[in-house]
Every structure is written in structure tokens, then in C-alpha cells.
Design an enzyme around this catalytic site. Structure first.
Site, PDB file in Angstrom:
ATOM      1  N   SER A   7      98.807  -3.254  36.644  1.00  0.00           N
ATOM      2  CA  SER A   7      99.379  -2.380  37.676  1.00  0.00           C
ATOM      3  C   SER A   7     100.822  -2.769  37.940  1.00  0.00           C
ATOM      4  O   SER A   7     101.101  -3.894  38.378  1.00  0.00           O
ATOM      5  CB  SER A   7      98.588  -2.515  38.978  1.00  0.00           C
ATOM      6  OG  SER A   7      99.376  -1.994  40.029  1.00  0.00           O
ATOM      7  N   HIS A  32      98.833   0.973  34.727  1.00  0.00           N
ATOM      8  CA  HIS A  32      98.245   1.522  35.959  1.00  0.00           C
ATOM      9  C   HIS A  32      99.382   1.824  36.932  1.00  0.00           C
ATOM     10  O   HIS A  32     100.198   0.955  37.250  1.00  0.00           O
ATOM     11  CB  HIS A  32      97.272   0.502  36.538  1.00  0.00           C
ATOM     12  CG  HIS A  32      96.502   0.988  37.722  1.00  0.00           C
ATOM     13  ND1 HIS A  32      95.457   1.863  37.629  1.00  0.00           N
ATOM     14  CD2 HIS A  32      96.633   0.705  39.045  1.00  0.00           C
ATOM     15  CE1 HIS A  32      94.957   2.104  38.831  1.00  0.00           C
ATOM     16  NE2 HIS A  32      95.666   1.418  39.718  1.00  0.00           N
ATOM     17  N   ASP A  34     100.309   2.959  40.599  1.00  0.00           N
ATOM     18  CA  ASP A  34      99.794   3.049  41.971  1.00  0.00           C
ATOM     19  C   ASP A  34     100.739   3.859  42.843  1.00  0.00           C
ATOM     20  O   ASP A  34     101.837   3.407  43.179  1.00  0.00           O
ATOM     21  CB  ASP A  34      99.668   1.641  42.565  1.00  0.00           C
ATOM     22  CG  ASP A  34      98.417   0.932  42.089  1.00  0.00           C
ATOM     23  OD1 ASP A  34      97.336   1.542  42.119  1.00  0.00           O
ATOM     24  OD2 ASP A  34      98.529  -0.243  41.689  1.00  0.00           O
ATOM     25  N   MET A  36     101.389   5.458  46.436  1.00  0.00           N
ATOM     26  CA  MET A  36     100.953   5.328  47.838  1.00  0.00           C
ATOM     27  C   MET A  36     101.896   6.106  48.739  1.00  0.00           C
ATOM     28  O   MET A  36     103.118   6.011  48.586  1.00  0.00           O
ATOM     29  CB  MET A  36     100.999   3.862  48.260  1.00  0.00           C
ATOM     30  CG  MET A  36     100.175   2.943  47.377  1.00  0.00           C
ATOM     31  SD  MET A  36     100.344   1.245  47.919  1.00  0.00           S
ATOM     32  CE  MET A  36      99.261   0.426  46.758  1.00  0.00           C
ATOM     33  N   MET A  67      96.864   7.305  45.648  1.00  0.00           N
ATOM     34  CA  MET A  67      96.378   6.908  46.984  1.00  0.00           C
ATOM     35  C   MET A  67      97.173   7.710  48.005  1.00  0.00           C
ATOM     36  O   MET A  67      98.048   7.189  48.710  1.00  0.00           O
ATOM     37  CB  MET A  67      96.564   5.402  47.184  1.00  0.00           C
ATOM     38  CG  MET A  67      95.568   4.579  46.376  1.00  0.00           C
ATOM     39  SD  MET A  67      96.084   2.866  46.207  1.00  0.00           S
ATOM     40  CE  MET A  67      97.222   3.027  44.852  1.00  0.00           C
ATOM     41  N   MET A 136      87.152   0.421  43.827  1.00  0.00           N
ATOM     42  CA  MET A 136      88.126  -0.455  44.501  1.00  0.00           C
ATOM     43  C   MET A 136      87.419  -1.740  44.934  1.00  0.00           C
ATOM     44  O   MET A 136      86.399  -1.686  45.627  1.00  0.00           O
ATOM     45  CB  MET A 136      88.705   0.232  45.745  1.00  0.00           C
ATOM     46  CG  MET A 136      89.667   1.370  45.494  1.00  0.00           C
ATOM     47  SD  MET A 136      91.042   1.001  44.384  1.00  0.00           S
ATOM     48  CE  MET A 136      91.833  -0.381  45.206  1.00  0.00           C
ATOM     49  N   GLY A 143      99.038  -4.939  46.805  1.00  0.00           N
ATOM     50  CA  GLY A 143      98.663  -5.860  45.741  1.00  0.00           C
ATOM     51  C   GLY A 143      98.389  -7.234  46.335  1.00  0.00           C
ATOM     52  O   GLY A 143      98.678  -7.495  47.514  1.00  0.00           O
ATOM     53  N   ASP A 174      89.537  -2.258  40.320  1.00  0.00           N
ATOM     54  CA  ASP A 174      90.921  -2.421  40.767  1.00  0.00           C
ATOM     55  C   ASP A 174      90.971  -3.238  42.053  1.00  0.00           C
ATOM     56  O   ASP A 174      90.398  -2.829  43.069  1.00  0.00           O
ATOM     57  CB  ASP A 174      91.496  -1.011  41.005  1.00  0.00           C
ATOM     58  CG  ASP A 174      92.978  -1.010  41.313  1.00  0.00           C
ATOM     59  OD1 ASP A 174      93.620  -2.069  41.201  1.00  0.00           O
ATOM     60  OD2 ASP A 174      93.487   0.075  41.663  1.00  0.00           O
ATOM     61  N   GLY A 175      91.678  -4.376  41.995  1.00  0.00           N
ATOM     62  CA  GLY A 175      91.940  -5.152  43.204  1.00  0.00           C
ATOM     63  C   GLY A 175      91.399  -6.567  43.149  1.00  0.00           C
ATOM     64  O   GLY A 175      90.205  -6.775  42.992  1.00  0.00           O
ATOM     65  N   GLY A 196      97.145  -6.528  38.908  1.00  0.00           N
ATOM     66  CA  GLY A 196      98.549  -6.440  39.295  1.00  0.00           C
ATOM     67  C   GLY A 196      99.180  -7.806  39.432  1.00  0.00           C
ATOM     68  O   GLY A 196      99.825  -8.314  38.511  1.00  0.00           O
ATOM     69  N   SER A 197      98.949  -8.432  40.597  1.00  0.00           N
ATOM     70  CA  SER A 197      99.643  -9.690  40.877  1.00  0.00           C
ATOM     71  C   SER A 197      99.278 -10.792  39.892  1.00  0.00           C
ATOM     72  O   SER A 197     100.124 -11.620  39.546  1.00  0.00           O
ATOM     73  CB  SER A 197      99.359 -10.137  42.315  1.00  0.00           C
ATOM     74  OG  SER A 197      97.971 -10.170  42.557  1.00  0.00           O
TER      75      SER A 197
HETATM   76  C1  DX5 Z   1      95.736  -1.555  45.514  1.00  0.00           C
HETATM   77  C2  DX5 Z   1      96.139  -0.966  44.176  1.00  0.00           C
HETATM   78  C3  DX5 Z   1      95.912  -1.897  43.064  1.00  0.00           C
HETATM   79  C4  DX5 Z   1      96.775  -3.134  43.135  1.00  0.00           C
HETATM   80  C5  DX5 Z   1      96.079  -4.238  42.419  1.00  0.00           C
HETATM   81  O1  DX5 Z   1      95.853  -0.614  46.489  1.00  0.00           O
HETATM   82  O2  DX5 Z   1      95.395   0.209  43.907  1.00  0.00           O
HETATM   83  O3  DX5 Z   1      96.059  -1.267  41.795  1.00  0.00           O
HETATM   84  O4  DX5 Z   1      98.035  -2.936  42.577  1.00  0.00           O
HETATM   85  O5  DX5 Z   1      96.794  -5.397  42.655  1.00  0.00           O
HETATM   86  P1  DX5 Z   1      96.110  -6.828  42.587  1.00  0.00           P
HETATM   87  O6  DX5 Z   1      95.593  -6.977  41.165  1.00  0.00           O
HETATM   88  O7  DX5 Z   1      97.233  -7.758  42.895  1.00  0.00           O
HETATM   89  O8  DX5 Z   1      95.009  -6.851  43.583  1.00  0.00           O
HETATM   90 ZN    ZN Z   2      95.395   0.972  41.767  1.00  0.00          ZN
END
Ligand code: DX5
Ligand code: ZN
Length: 218
Positions: A7, A32, A34, A36, A67, A136, A143, A174-175, A196-197
Site C-alpha cells: 500500500s 494497493h 488507498d 480516503m 474508503m 479489513m 497506516g 488489509d491492515g 503498507g508500513s
Molecule cells: C487502512 C488502509 C490500509 C493501510 C495498511 O485504512 O486501507 O491499506 O494502508 O497499512 P498498514 O499495513 O501499515 O496497516
Molecule cells: Zn487499503
């Protein structure tokens, strides 16, 4: 085959294309995205223009995670040659069946995402329509949050439904996914891993991707 979609929410936006080259060279299979809106979730990320700036610069497919409230208004903006999947939230769609048909009308895979508190039973009468189901494992919006363990039970439940009713459906998670918990997630039945992170916060982004791929490849 299981796939990894890092992500870019956690990428360094000042050098986004370098981060994308790093994940692509290391073998990640998708990006990915994201999106928001500061309404459906309490954070604002980026819109379709940022995603479109990557066109022609990567061969990786886009896995778009909307989102946003009222996603029907934005689906068309995210349709590009690289877009493989567009996912909307069950909680954001009043006419979910119609929204999925609208995504499919562009020749794109239609996905639905469930927040941690939402039951897969909400998809009972639409399950066969799903190309992609995004579980989720954190509350969406940020993230770097911690994995919610009950997501594992939900992945197992939907993978049982998938076997019986929709074997080609992709199950994504995801997450909060890390090198430590990713095997549990794939063993529960996920076949697309979003991270992501734990990818982009590393000084060696490509190295992290390779470590994930070694764990998730089956
Ligand atoms: C959260 C996002 C995720 C996020 C995941 O709202 O939908 O895709 O970027 O990040 P990590 O892997 O750091 O939880
Ligand atoms: Zn996501």
C-alpha cells in the site's frame, strides 16, 4: 498463487516513483491504492490524479481501495489501463449490487471491503457477484495500526464460503500485516496480502518485499 500488494499510503510521496520501482523490481504483484475522503474515514489521502501520474511508469496493476462515502460518484475516475480491481466498502453502499455492476461494466474486477465489525453475512445475497473480498484487519483510515486478531476467524469463514460458492474470488487482507503474522493470514485463506508500513517504513523496501514474498508464496 498468493500475491503481495504493498500500500503506497505509507510510501514516501516526495519520491513515490522510486518506491514503486523498488517494490516492482523486488517482485510485488500489484500496487494497493488507498483513497480516503475525510468523511467515510477520519483521514484524507489522495485522489485519482496521483494514481494516474503513475501510468506509463509501472507495469504493476492497481488495486484501488475506495474508503469514501458515496463511491458511485468516483468509480469512473479510477478506471485506467492499469486498474485491475476497484473495491468499495459495504458500509458505504446503499445499493451495493448496483455499484458492483457499475464497476464490472468497465471491465474491472469488483471488490467489497468489510470493516472489522461488519459480518460477512451482510454479503449473503451477493456473494456470487464478488470478484474480490477485502477483509479489513484494522479500522480503516490510517497506516501503521495493530492487526485485530478476530480478522483471522473472519478470513476462515469467508474462505469456507468461497470454496462452496465462489472458488475464483480473491480474498485480500488489509491492515497491520507484518512478517510475523503474514503466514497466519495466508493459512487462514487469504490470497492477496496488503502491507503498507511494514514494507515502506523499512530502509530497504525491496528487501522487505522479498521477505514477504518468501513467506506468502505457495
Ligand atoms: C487502512 C488502509 C490500509 C493501510 C495498511 O485504512 O486501507 O491499506 O494502508 O497499512 P498498514 O499495513 O501499515 O496497516
Ligand atoms: Zn487499503
Amino acid at each position: 498463487m498468493n500475491r503481495l500488494a504493498p500500500s503506497i499510503l505509507s510510501a514516501d510521496f516526495s519520491r513515490l516513483i522510486d518506491d514503486i520501482a523498488a517494490i516492482e523490481d523486488a517482485g510485488a504483484q500489484a500496487i494497493h491504492i488507498d483513497v480516503m475522503d475525510g468523511n467515510f474515514v477520519p483521514n484524507i489521502s489522495f485522489g485519482s490524479r496521483v494514481m494516474k501520474s503513475l501510468l506509463g511508469k509501472t507495469r504493476l496493476p492497481f488495486d484501488v481501495h475506495l474508503m469514501v462515502a458515496d463511491p458511485d460518484r468516483y468509480i469512473k475516475d479510477f478506471v485506467t489501463d492499469n486498474t485491475e480491481i476497484i473495491t468499495v466498502h459495504q458500509e458505504a453502499c446503499i445499493h451495493l449490487h448496483r455499484t458492483l455492476q457499475s464497476i464490472k461494466s468497465f471491465g474491472i474486477k469488483a471488490g467489497v471491503s468489510l470493516n472489522p465489525s461488519t459480518s460477512p453475512l451482510t454479503l449473503e445475497y451477493i456473494f456470487e457477484e464478488l470478484d474480490y473480498l477485502l477483509i479489513m484487519s484494522v479500522n480503516p483510515g490510517f497506516g501503521g495500526q495493530k492487526f485485530i486478531p478476530s480478522a483471522l476467524d473472519k478470513i476462515k469463514a469467508v474462505s469456507d464460503m468461497k470454496r462452496r460458492r465462489n472458488p475464483d474470488m480473491i480474498i485480500a487482507v488489509d491492515g497491520g500485516i507484518t512478517l510475523e503474522n503474514v503466514r497466519q493470514v495466508t493459512e487462514a485463506g487469504a490470497n492477496l496480502i496488503i502491507a503498507g508500513s511494514s514494507v515502506f517504513d523499512s530502509p530497504d523496501v525491496g528487501g522487505q518485499v522479498k521477505k514477504f514474498l518468501a513467506l506468502v508464496s505457495d
